[in-house]
Design a protein around this motif. Structure first.
Motif, PDB file in Angstrom:
ATOM      1  N   ALA A  12      34.636 -11.709  18.427  1.00 13.53           N
ATOM      2  CA  ALA A  12      34.760 -10.838  17.256  1.00 13.53           C
ATOM      3  C   ALA A  12      36.226 -10.710  16.853  1.00 13.53           C
ATOM      4  O   ALA A  12      37.133 -10.792  17.682  1.00 13.53           O
TER       5      ALA A  12
ATOM      6  N   GLU B 225      39.280  -8.812  14.082  1.00 13.26           N
ATOM      7  CA  GLU B 225      39.655  -7.732  13.177  1.00 13.26           C
ATOM      8  C   GLU B 225      40.158  -8.381  11.900  1.00 13.26           C
ATOM      9  O   GLU B 225      41.148  -9.104  11.909  1.00 13.26           O
TER      10      GLU B 225
ATOM     11  N   VAL C 128      30.469  -4.012   3.359  1.00 13.27           N
ATOM     12  CA  VAL C 128      31.245  -4.272   4.575  1.00 13.27           C
ATOM     13  C   VAL C 128      30.517  -3.868   5.860  1.00 13.27           C
ATOM     14  O   VAL C 128      30.546  -4.612   6.850  1.00 13.27           O
TER      15      VAL C 128
ATOM     16  N   GLU D  50      29.993  -6.285   9.131  1.00 13.50           N
ATOM     17  CA  GLU D  50      30.405  -5.912  10.489  1.00 13.50           C
ATOM     18  C   GLU D  50      29.219  -5.973  11.456  1.00 13.50           C
ATOM     19  O   GLU D  50      29.354  -6.450  12.595  1.00 13.50           O
ATOM     20  N   LYS D  51      28.068  -5.511  11.001  1.00 14.39           N
ATOM     21  CA  LYS D  51      26.868  -5.518  11.846  1.00 14.39           C
ATOM     22  C   LYS D  51      26.427  -6.946  12.152  1.00 14.39           C
ATOM     23  O   LYS D  51      26.027  -7.258  13.284  1.00 14.39           O
TER      24      LYS D  51
ATOM     25  N   THR E 105      28.267  -9.701  12.198  1.00 11.55           N
ATOM     26  CA  THR E 105      29.256 -10.544  12.876  1.00 11.55           C
ATOM     27  C   THR E 105      29.877  -9.928  14.120  1.00 11.55           C
ATOM     28  O   THR E 105      30.415 -10.638  14.963  1.00 11.55           O
TER      29      THR E 105
ATOM     30  N   ASN F 168      32.460  -8.296  13.833  1.00 10.92           N
ATOM     31  CA  ASN F 168      33.859  -8.161  13.417  1.00 10.92           C
ATOM     32  C   ASN F 168      34.123  -6.743  12.908  1.00 10.92           C
ATOM     33  O   ASN F 168      33.208  -6.045  12.465  1.00 10.92           O
ATOM     34  N   THR F 169      35.390  -6.362  12.934  1.00  8.86           N
ATOM     35  CA  THR F 169      35.826  -5.087  12.365  1.00  8.86           C
ATOM     36  C   THR F 169      36.672  -5.369  11.138  1.00  8.86           C
ATOM     37  O   THR F 169      37.539  -6.244  11.173  1.00  8.86           O
ATOM     38  N   VAL F 170      36.402  -4.648  10.060  1.00  6.32           N
ATOM     39  CA  VAL F 170      37.163  -4.834   8.820  1.00  6.32           C
ATOM     40  C   VAL F 170      38.066  -3.624   8.613  1.00  6.32           C
ATOM     41  O   VAL F 170      37.605  -2.481   8.618  1.00  6.32           O
TER      42      VAL F 170
END
Length: 265
Positions: free
Chosen positions: A27, A29, A46, A50-51, A53, A55-57
């Protein structure tokens, strides 16, 4: 039904993103700078990215142009880190020329029309034709417009095309950084011009409608990857997500016209 639709969209987007990020091990940022035109839809989409992947945006908001502290070009000159840039298309082109974004990453996302708003409950001016718009602007005591793409057009082209440039000098003013709708809602301007997608989220105003077609100015918002991005794969995945057919209904709901992948503005 609303939750079910969002669930289906998340699953579909998850598949799209998984394909675009094949080979990415962990993951990330993802740092984003975005201007106001897409903000409402972006905030809705967004969390799904995030859910899907993990990842954090992290997002910084500001105008596509101008010299205010939070304007995207000013942020970049300060050296603020960023992976994805989402702003007016020609402003992104300028950043590409300056080496701030990669040319091959540019994707046109949406078309955005300019609208007019008044304070909630106030009489709505007639803007049904060019002549009616001209009369309404002449009658208005105060007018506000943004310091970004819509405001540049209104102040440098629209007033002149309507033949009222001199009359507007004493009562029309540019609003730096602050959403024009907020100025109208507070009663500090009788009429406000801005992208409809930027007016929609503002409470305390009524949107009268878009400018007449003959004098409308459609702004294209685009996305690109920063030339200094530390997470280029995740950045490209976010852009792919925002430009997907599955994301289109959210964009339409916020007053935007999505540009299909590979389409032309």
């Amino acid at each position: 039904m609303k939750l079910r639709t969002a669930g289906f969209r998340t699953l579909a987007l998850g598949a799209i993103i998984a394909l675009s990020m094949a080979g990415s091990a962990s993951a990330a940022e993802v740092k984003v700078m975005i201007s106001g035109g897409l903000t409402a839809a972006y905030k809705a989409l967004v969390p799904e990215f995030e859910k899907a992947t993990g990842n954090t945006v992290v997002t910084a908001y500001g105008p596509s142009m101008g010299t205010t502290t939070n304007a995207i070009p000013v942020r970049l000159e300060r050296g603020e880190p960023v992976d994805v840039l989402i702003l007016v298309g020609y402003a992104l082109d300028d950043l590409i020329k300056k080496g701030k974004a990669t040319a091959d990453s540019k994707v046109e996302l949406v078309r955005s029309p300019i609208g007019i708003a008044v304070k909630a409950g106030a009489p709505k001016p007639d803007i049904s034709s060019v002549d009616a718009l001209t009369r309404s602007l002449k009658a208005a005591k105060t007018v506000a417009y943004s310091d970004s793409a819509s405001g540049v057009y209104v102040s440098t082209e629209l007033f002149a095309r309507l033949g009222i440039a001199d009359e507007m000098k004493g009562k029309a003013r540019m609003i730096p950084a602050t959403p024009v709708g907020e100025i109208v809602a507070h009663g500090d301007a009788e009429i406000g011009f801005q992208q409809i997608s930027e007016l929609k989220p503002v409470e305390g105003i009524d949107i009268v409608g878009p400018l007449p077609a003959e004098v409308q100015k459609i702004t294209v918002f685009s996305a690109g990857v920063s030339s200094t991005s530390k997470e280029p794969d995740a950045a490209k995945a976010l852009i792919k997500f925002l430009s997907s057919a599955q994301a289109a209904p959210v964009l339409v709901k916020s007053g935007l016209d999505p540009i299909p992948a590979g389409g032309k503005s």
